[in-house]
Design an enzyme around this catalytic site. Structure first.
Site, PDB file in Angstrom:
ATOM      1  N   LYS A 647       0.818  -1.223   0.000  1.00 15.20           N
ATOM      2  CA  LYS A 647       0.000   0.000   0.000  1.00 15.20           C
ATOM      3  C   LYS A 647       0.847   1.267   0.000  1.00 15.20           C
ATOM      4  O   LYS A 647       0.312   2.369   0.084  1.00 15.20           O
ATOM      5  CB  LYS A 647      -0.939   0.020   1.218  1.00 15.20           C
ATOM      6  CG  LYS A 647      -1.786  -1.225   1.382  1.00 15.20           C
ATOM      7  CD  LYS A 647      -2.644  -1.502   0.163  1.00 15.20           C
ATOM      8  CE  LYS A 647      -3.518  -2.724   0.370  1.00 15.20           C
ATOM      9  NZ  LYS A 647      -4.256  -3.096  -0.851  1.00 15.20           N
ATOM     10  N   ALA A 653       9.683  -1.718   6.027  1.00 17.76           N
ATOM     11  CA  ALA A 653      10.533  -0.991   6.982  1.00 17.76           C
ATOM     12  C   ALA A 653      10.065  -1.224   8.415  1.00 17.76           C
ATOM     13  O   ALA A 653      10.875  -1.380   9.330  1.00 17.76           O
ATOM     14  CB  ALA A 653      10.524   0.499   6.658  1.00 17.76           C
ATOM     15  N   ASP A 696      12.045   5.566   4.898  1.00 19.71           N
ATOM     16  CA  ASP A 696      11.065   4.669   5.500  1.00 19.71           C
ATOM     17  C   ASP A 696      11.551   4.160   6.846  1.00 19.71           C
ATOM     18  O   ASP A 696      10.837   4.207   7.854  1.00 19.71           O
ATOM     19  CB  ASP A 696      10.792   3.477   4.577  1.00 19.71           C
ATOM     20  CG  ASP A 696      10.209   3.887   3.243  1.00 19.71           C
ATOM     21  OD1 ASP A 696       9.913   5.088   3.073  1.00 19.71           O
ATOM     22  OD2 ASP A 696      10.049   3.013   2.374  1.00 19.71           O
TER      23      ASP A 696
END
Length: 999
Positions: A647, A653, A696
Site C-alpha cells: 500500500k 521498513a 522509510d
C-alpha cells in the site's frame, strides 16, 4: 473384499432420449481433465454423445473411455495460470496470455463456437471452467452449466490487484461470461464465485479404482511391509537429482511424470506416463506433491496422507489446503527441504495422520445425472439460499482482495463452514474468527511487564493479549481447538516461562519527499497508527524448543545442539506465503566470517514462499556484519504486522525496524534509532534486494506521534520534528494497486536518476576543463546568473563535477546550465559506452533497456525545493492561502511522479477526486475542506496522501471519496488516519509470564 471407490456403481440410468453434450475443459492442469473424465464416463455410459473441447492429451480420456460416443476436439480457449516454474505462478504473464488467447480473438472465437455448437446439435454446454463457453452457448440459444471448485474471475482478480491493473476489464468480462450459465455445480474445496446465479453443491468428483491395493503392489513387485511414497510432482526443476538418502530406510518412492532420460536411485521407481494414478495412490502409504484439485480430492477420497509443498500465487490453494487440513489429511513441507532432500521428518509425520474425510465421493455420477436431467429440459429449483450465497461470496471475494495484513486468518471459518445449513459439511470445532484474535478476552495480566511501558497504545495491549492467548493454547490443560497453522506454530514457539522482548515500529505516510530521498532531498514523513509488533526470545540451544523437522535435521547432522533461528509470521494466508521459517544461525556464516550480502540475497530468493524471511533474518546478518555481533543462543521471533503490504506505507521498513529493535533489546545492544534505521536499510537494499532510500526506516525508527519527521537524506540527518498544526490534517487513501519498491518501474526510475547525475557531473567536468582557457564561454552558458560566475564560476562547477547528491543542485542551475543537454531517454548500452558506471550501489544498468533520464533527474531537484517550501509554509499564518499553497505543492509533486513514469490509474483517480472536492465549494460557507493530494513513496500504485482542514466536513469528504472510488473501480480504499510513536520513542517491553498463569 470391498475396495473404496469400487462398490456397485449407481450408473446414470440410460435416457430414453439420445443427448449431445459439449464439454469444455480449461487448459489449466490435468486435474480438470481427470475429473471431467469421470463425469463423461457416466454420460457416455448412459448412451449419450459427448464432445470434449480440450487442450489435454487424448490418452487422458481414451485410456478410461473407449467408445465411439466420445469425441475429442483439440482446441484451447483459455490458458489458465502461467507458471514461472513448477511452484510459482507468473501473475502478469497469466493476464497477458489470457488477453492474447481469449480477449484479442474473442469475436472470432464466439462465431466459431456458435457455429460448431449448432453443427453438432448440442443439447447442453458444460464448462469446467472455460468462461467464453457460457457466452457462446447463450449466443447459440443453448443452456449451459459449469462444474468447478473455482472460477477464473476469482483467480485473476488478485492478479489484477497485484500485477496488472490495466487488465481489470478481463475480470469483468469473465464474470459476465459466467453469468450466462444457468447454474453452477460446485465441488468441495471451492473458492468464492459470486458470478453464478444459482448453485448446487455436489460431492467430490474422483476417478474410480480399477484394482485393489494388493493387486497393484503385486504387479509392481512391492511387498506389504514396504512403505510406499507416490511422488506426484509435475514440472520438476531442471537438473534436479533425486537421491537415495532422501527416503527413510525401508521406503520406496514411485515417481510420476519422470522424464525418459532421468536417472533414479534404486529406491525410486519410474512410473509409466499413462499409469492410472488413482490405483497407485490407493496402493501407497503417503503422497508428496503440489496441491491441486486432483491430488487433494484423490488423497481425501482414498484416505492417503498428503505431504504438500506450497505454490506461489496459486489462489485456489488456500481453500483446498483448508479442506485437506480440516480432515487431518495434510502436512506442509518447506520448499527448501523439498529441494534439498530433507524429506524424512515429513514422511514420518504423515504416517501418524488419520485422514478423516467422510463425505461422498460419487460426484461424477451425481454431476452426470444432473446434467442429463437439465439437457432433457428439467428445471432445477433455484437454491433458496442463492441470494444469500452470492452476497456471501461477494463479501469473501472483497475480503480476499482488500484484506489488511497482520490479521492471522486465512479462509474465514464463517465462509468455509457456512454449508452446514444444508448438511454438506459436518460442523467441526473451529477457532472463532468473527473478531480479531487480538481482541480476545485472554487476560493481559498473564504477563508481567518487567521493563518498558505500553504507552497506552491499544494495539500493543492487544498484542500482549494475543501472546496470552497463545500461551494458553499451548497449555496441554486448555480445551483442544482447531487452530490456524500459524497460531499453532506460534503457540509452540516460546518457552513461556522465560523472558520475551517486544518491540513496535509503525508504518509511515509520505507527506513530501518520496523517491527524492535517495537523491539527498529533504523529506517530511508521518508515522502512522498502524504498526508491526515483534516478540523475540533467546534460549541456549539445549533449551530451545525445536520444530520436528529441525530436530530431524540436527539428528541427521549428528552434532550437539547449535543455535537455531525460528520465525512465525502472522498474516501468511493473506499473501499465500509460508507462515514459518527456520534455519541454523551458523548457515549465516562462511567460516569465521558472516555470509556476504550477495549470497544471502540468493539464499533467501531460493524459495519465493519464504522470501519474506529476508526482512526478518536479514537483520541478524546485518548485525553480524556491521557490528560484529555473534549469536550463540537460539532465537525465536514472532512477527505480527498491521501495516498492510503493497500500500506504499512502508510495511517492510516497519518489520525490519521492529525486528532489529527486539533482537537488540534481547541481546543488550544499545543502538540509537538513527543508526538502527541505517542498518535496516542495508537489510532492504542488500539482502532483500529492494533499492529504496532511507526515509522509510528513519521514520519508523525516529518518528514521533503527530509530528512530521523532517530529514535530509544525506544520508540520514534528522533536522527536526515538525508538529502538525492543529488546523491541518493528513490522510492516506489506498488505491488498491499493489506497490513494490522492488518493482521494475521504481528501479528503472532510480537508474535514470543516477544516469542524469552522472551526465551532469560529466558536463560540469568538461566545463571546468574548458574554463581554464575560455572563462567567457562559461559566463555565456548561464544566462540567468552570469554575475555569479565572475568570482565563483570555476569553484561552483568543480562542486557540481563532484556532486554527491542531486538535490544539492539548485533548480536555476539545472535549468540554466544542464537541462538542455540531458537526453529525454537513453538505452543502457548507449549510457555505459559513453559514461561507464552510473555509480549506484543498489541498482544495475541493463544494456538492453531504454531508460527515461530527463524527468527522473528533474524530479528530485525540484522536489527538494518543494519540500523546503512546504516545511516553511507549515508554520505560516493559518489562512486558506496557506492551505492552498501546501496543497498546490503536493499536486506538483504528484504530476512530477507521473512524468517519471511512476503514476497509476488508481492514484490519479484519487487525486482527481480530491481536486473535484476542493473546487466544489461548500454550500455552507463557500470554502474548501480538502486542498491537495499526491502519490506516496515509490509510486506505481500504493496510496495517496491528502491534506485538508481538521474538521468534520473534511472527514465527510474523505468518506465520500472512498465511496466514489469504490463505485468507479469496485474497490473500497483503505483509509489511514492517525499517528503513533516510532520504535525509538516506544523503546521495548521486557515481559515474563506470571507463575500463577502457568499453574
Amino acid at each position: 473384499m470391498r475396495i473404496p471407490g469400487m462398490e456397485e456403481e449407481g450408473l446414470v440410468s440410460v435416457s430414453r432420449e439420445h443427448l449431445v453434450f459439449a464439454y469444455y475443459v480449461t487448459g489449466h492442469g490435468f486435474g480438470h481433465a481427470t475429473r471431467v473424465v469421470e463425469v463423461v464416463r457416466h454420460l457416455v455410459g448412459a448412451g449419450h454423445d459427448v464432445h470434449v473441447v480440450t487442450g489435454a492429451p487424448e490418452f487422458v480420456f481414451t485410456t478410461e473411455i473407449q467408445s465411439p460416443n466420445l469425441h475429442i476436439r483439440k482446441v484451447l480457449l483459455d490458458c489458465g495460470a502461467v507458471q514461472a516454474d513448477a511452484l510459482t505462478v507468473d501473475r502478469l504473464a497469466s493476464l497477458e496470455k489470457y488477453h492474447q488467447t481469449a480477449v484479442v480473438p474473442r469475436a472470432s472465437i464466439l462465431a466459431t463456437e456458435v457455429e460448431w455448437l449448432n453443427s453438432i446439435k448440442a443439447d447442453l454446454v458444460v464448462s469446467d471452467v472455460v468462461p467464453v463457453a457460457c457466452r457462446a452457448a447463450a449466443d447459440a440459444g443453448i443452456r449451459s452449466v459449469c462444474v468447478t471448485n473455482f472460477s477464473w474471475d476469482f483467480i485473476y482478480s488478485e492478479y489484477v490487484m497485484a500485477a496488472g491493473y490495466h487488465h481489470r476489464s478481463v475480470v469483468w468480462q469473465i464474470a459476465e461470461d459466467y453469468s450466462h450459465c444457468e447454474f453452477l455445480l460446485r465441488l468441495p474445496g471451492y473458492c468464492p464465485m459470486p458470478a453464478f446465479r444459482d448453485v448446487i453443491d455436489v460431492p467430490l468428483v474422483v476417478r474410480r479404482l480399477h484394482k485393489s491395493r494388493a493387486e497393484v503392489r503385486k504387479e509392481l513387485g512391492i511387498s506389504e511391509d514396504v512403505k510406499v511414497l507416490i511422488f506426484n510432482f509435475g514440472g520438476q526443476p531442471a537438473g534436479w537429482i533425486l537421491k537415495q538418502e532422501w527416503l527413510p530406510d525401508g521406503w520406496l518412492c514411485l515417481v510420476c511424470g519422470a522424464s525418459e532420460n532421468q536417472e533414479l536411485p534404486p529406491n525410486f521407481v519410474k512410473l509409466a506416463k499413462d499409469v492410472y494414478t488413482p490405483d497407485v495412490i490407493a496402493a501407497s502409504d503417503c503422497m508428496l506433491g503440489k496441491i491441486g484439485y486432483g491430488t487433494v480430492s484423490e488423497a481425501l477420497a482414498y484416505k492417503l496422507p498428503f505431504v504438500f509443498v506450497r505454490r506461489d500465487y496459486f489462489n485456489e490453494e488456500p481453500f483446498l489446503r483448508n479442506m485437506l487440513e480440516n480432515y487431518q489429511g495434510g502436512v506442509e513441507m518447506i520448499r527448501r527441504d523439498l529441494l534439498t532432500g530433507h524429506w524424512k521428518p515429513y514422511l514420518e509425520r504423515a504416517l501418524t495422520l488419520k485422514p478423516s474425510y467422510d463425505g461422498q465421493i460419487n460426484g461424477g455420477e451425481t454431476v452426470a445425472r444432473i446434467l442429463q436431467d437439465t439437457a432433457v429440459g428439467k428445471k432445477h429449483a433455484s437454491d433458496k439460499l442463492s441470494g444469500v450465497r452470492r452476497l456471501r461470496d461477494a463479501i469473501v471475494l472483497g475480503y480476499q482482495l482488500q484484506r489488511v495484513a497482520g490479521r492471522d486468518v486465512g479462509v474465514p471459518d464463517w465462509y468455509s463452514l457456512s454449508e452446514k445449513e444444508i448438511g454438506l459439511r459436518a460442523k467441526t470445532p473451529t477457532a472463532d474468527t468473527t473478531e480479531s484474535p487480538f481482541l480476545s478476552e485472554s487476560c493481559v495480566e498473564d504477563f508481567e511487564v518487567l521493563e518498558g511501558d505500553t504507552q497506552g497504545l491499544s494495539d500493543t495491549v492487544a498484542f500482549l493479549k494475543s501472546l496470552s492467548g497463545l500461551a494458553a493454547s499451548g497449555d496441554p490443560q486448555s480445551p483442544e481447538k482447531r487452530q490456524l497453522r500459524e497460531r499453532s506454530a506460534a503457540s509452540a514457539l516460546f518457552n513461556w516461562e522465560d523472558e520475551i522482548y517486544v518491540a513496535r515500529a509503525p508504518g509511515r505516510l509520505d507527506v513530501m519527499g518520496g523517491i527524492a530521498d535517495y537523491s539527498g532531498s529533504l523529506v517530511l514523513q508521518m508515522p502512522i497508527r498502524e504498526a508491526c509488533h515483534v516478540a523475540v526470545q533467546r534460549n541456549h540451544p539445549s533449551r530451545h524448543k525445536l520444530w520436528k523437522h529441525a530436530q530431524a535435521r540436527h539428528l541427521n547432522k549428528g552434532h550437539d545442539p547449535i543455535p537455531v533461528l525460528q520465525i512465525v509470521s502472522f498474516g501468511s494466508e493473506l499473501s499465500n506465503r509460508a507462515p514459518t521459517f527456520d534455519m541454523d544461525i551458523l548457515d549465516l556464516m562462511e567460516g569465521e566470517k558472516p555470509m556476504s550480502y550477495e549470497k544471502a540475497n540468493q539464499y533467501f530468493s531460493q524459495d519465493p514462499s519464504q522470501k519474506w524471511a529476508a526482512y526478518v533474518a536479514g537483520t541478524i546478518l546485518v548485525l553480524m556484519t556491521e557490528l560484529g555481533v555473534r549469536f550463540t543462543d537460539s532465537i525465536s521471533i514472532l512477527v505480527s504486522s498491521a501495516v498492510p503490504e503493497g500500500k506504499g506505507v512502508s510495511s517492510s521498513a516497519s518489520v525490519e525496524v521492529a525486528t532489529m529493535s527486539a533482537i537488540a533489546a534481547a541481546h543488550g545492544l544499545n543502538i540509537e534509532p538513527r543508526k538502527l534505521a541505517l542498518l535496516c536499510q542495508k537489510v532492504e537494499n542488500h539482502i532483500v534486494g529492494a533499492p529504496c532510500g532511507v526515509m522509510d526506516q528513519m521514520t519508523s525508527a525516529c518518528g514521533e506521534a503527530n509530528k512530521l519527521l523532517a530529514m535530509v537524506c544525506q544520508p540520514a540527518e534528522v533536522k527536526e520534528l515538525v508538529t502538525i498544526p492543529t488546523h491541518i490534517r493528513f490522510w492516506g487513501l489506498d488505491s488498491g494497486i499493489r506497490h513494490s519498491v522492488g518493482g521494475t518501474d521504481y528501479g528503472s526510475v532510480r537508474v535514470g536518476t543516477y544516469m542524469g547525475r552522472k551526465i551532469i557531473k560529466s558536463q560540469a567536468s568538461t566545463m571546468v576543463s574548458e574554463s581554464t582557457t575560455n572563462l567567457n564561454n562559461i559566463v555565456q552558458a548561464d544566462s540567468f546568473n552570469s554575475d555569479e560566475y565572475e568570482g565563483h564560476a570555476i569553484e561552483l562547477l568543480k562542486s557540481e563535477a563532484s556532486l554527491e547528491y542531486l538535490c544539492n543542485l539548485k533548480p536555476h542551475r539545472y535549468e540554466g546550465v544542464y537541462a538542455k543537454d540531458l537526453p529525454e531517454s537513453t538505452t543502457g548500452e548507449e549510457f555505459l559506452k559513453k559514461y561507464g558506471n552510473h555509480n549506484d550501489k543498489v541498482t544495475t544498468v541493463d544494456p538492453k533497456r531504454l531508460y527515461s533520464v530527463k524527468a527522473p533527474t528533474r524530479h528530485p531537484i525540484y522536489e527538494n525545493f518543494r519540500v523546503e517550501a512546504f516545511k516553511s509554509l507549515l508554520t505560516a499564518a493559518k489562512t486558506d492561502e496557506q492551505l492552498s499553497a501546501l496543497g498546490e505543492l503536493m499536486y506538483q509533486c504528484h504530476y512530477s511522479y507521473s512524468a517519471c513514469g511512476l503514476g497509476s490509474d488508481g492514484t490519479d483517480r484519487l487525486v482527481n477526486l480530491v481536486q473535484e472536492m476542493q473546487h466544489r465549494k461548500s454550500s455552507h460557507d463557500g470554502t474548501s475542506s480538502l486542498f491537495g493530494a499526491k502519490i506516496t513513496g515509490g509510486g506505481s500504485g500504493g496510496s495517496v496522501c491528502v491534506i485538508g482542514r481538521n474538521c468534520i466536513r473534511s472527514n465527510e469528504e474523505i468518506l465520500e471519496i472512498q465511496q466514489r472510488y469504490k463505485a468507479a473501480t469496485g474497490y473500497l480504499p483503505i483509509l489511514f488516519e492517525g499517528s503513533s510513536p516510532g520504535a525509538g520513542k516506544f523503546g521495548y517491553l521486557k515481559i515474563q509470564r506470571k507463575p500463577s498463569a502457568s499453574n
